[in-house]
Design a protein around this motif. Sequence first.
Motif, PDB file in Angstrom:
ATOM      1  N   VAL A  98      48.215  -3.162  54.561  1.00  0.00           N
ATOM      2  CA  VAL A  98      46.862  -3.608  54.246  1.00  0.00           C
ATOM      3  C   VAL A  98      46.530  -4.881  55.007  1.00  0.00           C
ATOM      4  CG1 VAL A  98      45.318  -4.386  52.409  1.00  0.00           C
ATOM      5  CG2 VAL A  98      46.940  -2.528  51.968  1.00  0.00           C
ATOM      6  N   VAL A  99      45.368  -4.868  55.669  1.00  0.00           N
ATOM      7  CA  VAL A  99      44.845  -6.036  56.372  1.00  0.00           C
ATOM      8  C   VAL A  99      43.401  -6.243  55.921  1.00  0.00           C
ATOM      9  CG1 VAL A  99      44.289  -7.075  58.596  1.00  0.00           C
ATOM     10  CG2 VAL A  99      46.319  -5.626  58.383  1.00  0.00           C
ATOM     11  N   SER A 100      43.132  -7.394  55.317  1.00  0.00           N
ATOM     12  CA  SER A 100      41.782  -7.724  54.837  1.00  0.00           C
ATOM     13  C   SER A 100      41.207  -6.623  53.950  1.00  0.00           C
ATOM     14  CB  SER A 100      40.845  -7.986  56.030  1.00  0.00           C
ATOM     15  OG  SER A 100      41.328  -9.051  56.824  1.00  0.00           O
ATOM     16  N   GLY A 101      42.041  -6.104  53.071  1.00  0.00           N
ATOM     17  CA  GLY A 101      41.595  -5.117  52.111  1.00  0.00           C
ATOM     18  C   GLY A 101      41.549  -3.685  52.604  1.00  0.00           C
ATOM     19  N   LYS A 102      41.869  -3.450  53.885  1.00  0.00           N
ATOM     20  CA  LYS A 102      41.852  -2.104  54.439  1.00  0.00           C
ATOM     21  C   LYS A 102      43.233  -1.742  54.970  1.00  0.00           C
ATOM     22  CE  LYS A 102      36.954  -2.153  55.774  1.00  0.00           C
ATOM     23  NZ  LYS A 102      35.982  -1.958  56.892  1.00  0.00           N
ATOM     24  N   VAL A 103      43.560  -0.448  54.899  1.00  0.00           N
ATOM     25  CA  VAL A 103      44.858   0.013  55.376  1.00  0.00           C
ATOM     26  C   VAL A 103      44.820   0.214  56.885  1.00  0.00           C
ATOM     27  CG1 VAL A 103      46.588   1.843  55.246  1.00  0.00           C
ATOM     28  CG2 VAL A 103      45.377   1.135  53.178  1.00  0.00           C
ATOM     29  N   ASN A 104      45.671  -0.511  57.576  1.00  0.00           N
ATOM     30  CA  ASN A 104      45.825  -0.361  59.022  1.00  0.00           C
ATOM     31  C   ASN A 104      46.963   0.623  59.283  1.00  0.00           C
ATOM     32  OD1 ASN A 104      45.314  -1.016  61.792  1.00  0.00           O
ATOM     33  ND2 ASN A 104      47.169  -2.262  61.781  1.00  0.00           N
ATOM     34  N   VAL A 105      46.723   1.610  60.130  1.00  0.00           N
ATOM     35  CA  VAL A 105      47.725   2.645  60.406  1.00  0.00           C
ATOM     36  C   VAL A 105      48.092   2.620  61.877  1.00  0.00           C
ATOM     37  CG1 VAL A 105      48.291   5.090  60.236  1.00  0.00           C
ATOM     38  CG2 VAL A 105      46.736   4.070  58.571  1.00  0.00           C
ATOM     39  N   ILE A 106      49.377   2.573  62.160  1.00  0.00           N
ATOM     40  CA  ILE A 106      49.859   2.611  63.535  1.00  0.00           C
ATOM     41  C   ILE A 106      50.945   3.675  63.663  1.00  0.00           C
ATOM     42  CG2 ILE A 106      49.380   0.152  63.869  1.00  0.00           C
ATOM     43  CD1 ILE A 106      52.438  -0.316  63.711  1.00  0.00           C
ATOM     44  N   THR A 107      51.255   4.046  64.908  1.00  0.00           N
ATOM     45  CA  THR A 107      52.405   4.905  65.176  1.00  0.00           C
ATOM     46  C   THR A 107      53.387   4.120  66.036  1.00  0.00           C
ATOM     47  OG1 THR A 107      51.317   5.843  67.141  1.00  0.00           O
ATOM     48  CG2 THR A 107      51.060   7.021  65.057  1.00  0.00           C
ATOM     49  N   THR A 108      54.655   4.346  65.809  1.00  0.00           N
ATOM     50  CA  THR A 108      55.653   3.600  66.571  1.00  0.00           C
ATOM     51  C   THR A 108      56.939   4.417  66.714  1.00  0.00           C
ATOM     52  OG1 THR A 108      56.738   1.425  66.773  1.00  0.00           O
ATOM     53  CG2 THR A 108      56.693   2.416  64.584  1.00  0.00           C
ATOM     54  N   ASN A 109      57.646   4.189  67.810  1.00  0.00           N
ATOM     55  CA  ASN A 109      58.882   4.884  68.116  1.00  0.00           C
ATOM     56  C   ASN A 109      60.061   4.017  67.697  1.00  0.00           C
ATOM     57  OD1 ASN A 109      61.030   6.256  69.197  1.00  0.00           O
ATOM     58  ND2 ASN A 109      60.198   6.413  71.259  1.00  0.00           N
ATOM     59  N   LEU A 110      60.859   4.502  66.752  1.00  0.00           N
ATOM     60  CA  LEU A 110      62.019   3.750  66.283  1.00  0.00           C
ATOM     61  C   LEU A 110      63.210   4.061  67.192  1.00  0.00           C
ATOM     62  CD1 LEU A 110      61.594   4.319  62.435  1.00  0.00           C
ATOM     63  CD2 LEU A 110      60.598   2.536  63.882  1.00  0.00           C
ATOM     64  N   SER A 111      63.187   3.444  68.360  1.00  0.00           N
ATOM     65  CA  SER A 111      64.174   3.762  69.398  1.00  0.00           C
ATOM     66  C   SER A 111      65.506   3.049  69.203  1.00  0.00           C
ATOM     67  CB  SER A 111      63.603   3.404  70.771  1.00  0.00           C
ATOM     68  OG  SER A 111      63.226   2.030  70.811  1.00  0.00           O
ATOM     69  N   SER A 112      65.570   2.101  68.266  1.00  0.00           N
ATOM     70  CA  SER A 112      66.821   1.374  68.010  1.00  0.00           C
ATOM     71  C   SER A 112      66.796   0.859  66.581  1.00  0.00           C
ATOM     72  CB  SER A 112      66.977   0.209  68.990  1.00  0.00           C
ATOM     73  OG  SER A 112      66.048  -0.826  68.684  1.00  0.00           O
ATOM     74  N   TYR A 113      67.863   0.184  66.189  1.00  0.00           N
ATOM     75  CA  TYR A 113      67.899  -0.401  64.847  1.00  0.00           C
ATOM     76  C   TYR A 113      67.109  -1.707  64.783  1.00  0.00           C
ATOM     77  CZ  TYR A 113      71.342   2.992  63.288  1.00  0.00           C
ATOM     78  OH  TYR A 113      71.971   4.152  62.927  1.00  0.00           O
ATOM     79  N   GLN A 132      44.478   4.835  53.246  1.00  0.00           N
ATOM     80  CA  GLN A 132      43.686   4.317  52.144  1.00  0.00           C
ATOM     81  C   GLN A 132      44.632   3.763  51.085  1.00  0.00           C
ATOM     82  OE1 GLN A 132      41.785   8.151  51.068  1.00  0.00           O
ATOM     83  NE2 GLN A 132      42.644   7.882  49.029  1.00  0.00           N
ATOM     84  N   SER A 133      44.097   2.977  50.198  1.00  0.00           N
ATOM     85  CA  SER A 133      44.897   2.415  49.124  1.00  0.00           C
ATOM     86  C   SER A 133      44.462   3.010  47.798  1.00  0.00           C
ATOM     87  CB  SER A 133      44.767   0.889  49.083  1.00  0.00           C
ATOM     88  OG  SER A 133      43.416   0.507  48.903  1.00  0.00           O
ATOM     89  N   SER A 134      45.397   3.078  46.871  1.00  0.00           N
ATOM     90  CA  SER A 134      45.130   3.530  45.513  1.00  0.00           C
ATOM     91  C   SER A 134      45.890   2.612  44.584  1.00  0.00           C
ATOM     92  CB  SER A 134      45.574   4.988  45.333  1.00  0.00           C
ATOM     93  OG  SER A 134      45.387   5.412  43.992  1.00  0.00           O
ATOM     94  N   GLY A 135      45.181   1.596  44.070  1.00  0.00           N
ATOM     95  CA  GLY A 135      45.880   0.571  43.315  1.00  0.00           C
ATOM     96  C   GLY A 135      46.823  -0.182  44.235  1.00  0.00           C
ATOM     97  N   LYS A 136      48.081  -0.244  43.862  1.00  0.00           N
ATOM     98  CA  LYS A 136      49.076  -0.916  44.707  1.00  0.00           C
ATOM     99  C   LYS A 136      49.708   0.034  45.724  1.00  0.00           C
ATOM    100  CE  LYS A 136      52.817  -0.199  41.353  1.00  0.00           C
ATOM    101  NZ  LYS A 136      53.878  -0.873  40.551  1.00  0.00           N
ATOM    102  N   ASP A 137      49.357   1.325  45.667  1.00  0.00           N
ATOM    103  CA  ASP A 137      49.944   2.315  46.564  1.00  0.00           C
ATOM    104  C   ASP A 137      49.167   2.416  47.878  1.00  0.00           C
ATOM    105  OD1 ASP A 137      51.683   2.832  44.522  1.00  0.00           O
ATOM    106  OD2 ASP A 137      50.664   4.651  43.850  1.00  0.00           O
ATOM    107  N   ILE A 138      49.871   2.891  48.912  1.00  0.00           N
ATOM    108  CA  ILE A 138      49.268   3.148  50.216  1.00  0.00           C
ATOM    109  C   ILE A 138      49.432   4.623  50.531  1.00  0.00           C
ATOM    110  CG2 ILE A 138      49.460   2.722  52.704  1.00  0.00           C
ATOM    111  CD1 ILE A 138      50.290  -0.121  52.079  1.00  0.00           C
TER     112      ILE A 138
END
Length: 246
Positions: A98-113, A132-138
């Motif tokens: 969550v950023v400024s009340g809105k859910v920010n969604v990104i994609t990323t490659n977990l290429s290492s630890y 989106q958010s639902s209470g404390k959930d994302i």
Amino acid sequence: MAHSTAYRSLLLLCAVACLICASSGQTCKSQNFTSNFFQTCQDLPVLDAFLHWTYSPSNSTLDIAYWATPGSAGGWVAWAINPTATGMVGSQAIVGYVVSGKVNVITTNLSSYKPSMQNESLSFPVSNLAGQSSGKDIILFATLTLPTKNSTVNLVWQTGPMSGGVPSKHPFDEANLKSMKTLDLLSGQNTTTSGGDQNTTTSGGGQNTTTSGGVSKIRRKNLTFLANSFLFDLIVLLSVLAFYII
């Protein structure tokens, strides 16, 4: 008078306990979406997470909604598919916070630890990213075009804190280290994994809303509704007794 006060306190304590029990019964079947429909859902075994999906084997597309509770206030949640192995390294992840009340969604490659956790393209096409958010959930939404027509996928999901506006490393608690498994998208069969090694025990955790066996599933849903209604009525009764008892 002392007995009256003690009895009132006991009733209030019972009401609070019932409220806690009622609120802790979240399952994927109790979660609703305003504009999305998914054929199947599953309660993931750790980290208060749930997966909803529709899989189209003819074109290998997978529509998902990942519903999770961040491990700490203001934290991030992530869901991933590892197309080459079990475990974290190599996973293609969708991350939300969550950023400024809105859910920010990104994609990323977990290429290492020690992944960068920066926004980058995955090894397979992803569209319809949303959050989106639902209470404390994302809740994270996406459509994936899987690299093969194999319906079995290696799943990884995770949660962690934010640091300087960027997702930071996740805790190394037992639940965080067990948040991976292999799932058959058609049958809902699971194979849990631990530390990257596959466990041969399988279970059928998928809950399908359209296939046969619907009578028993509807019955379970109705029983859950009745149980929650009973708890709510009990809470009201205990609260009334607590305030009016002499």
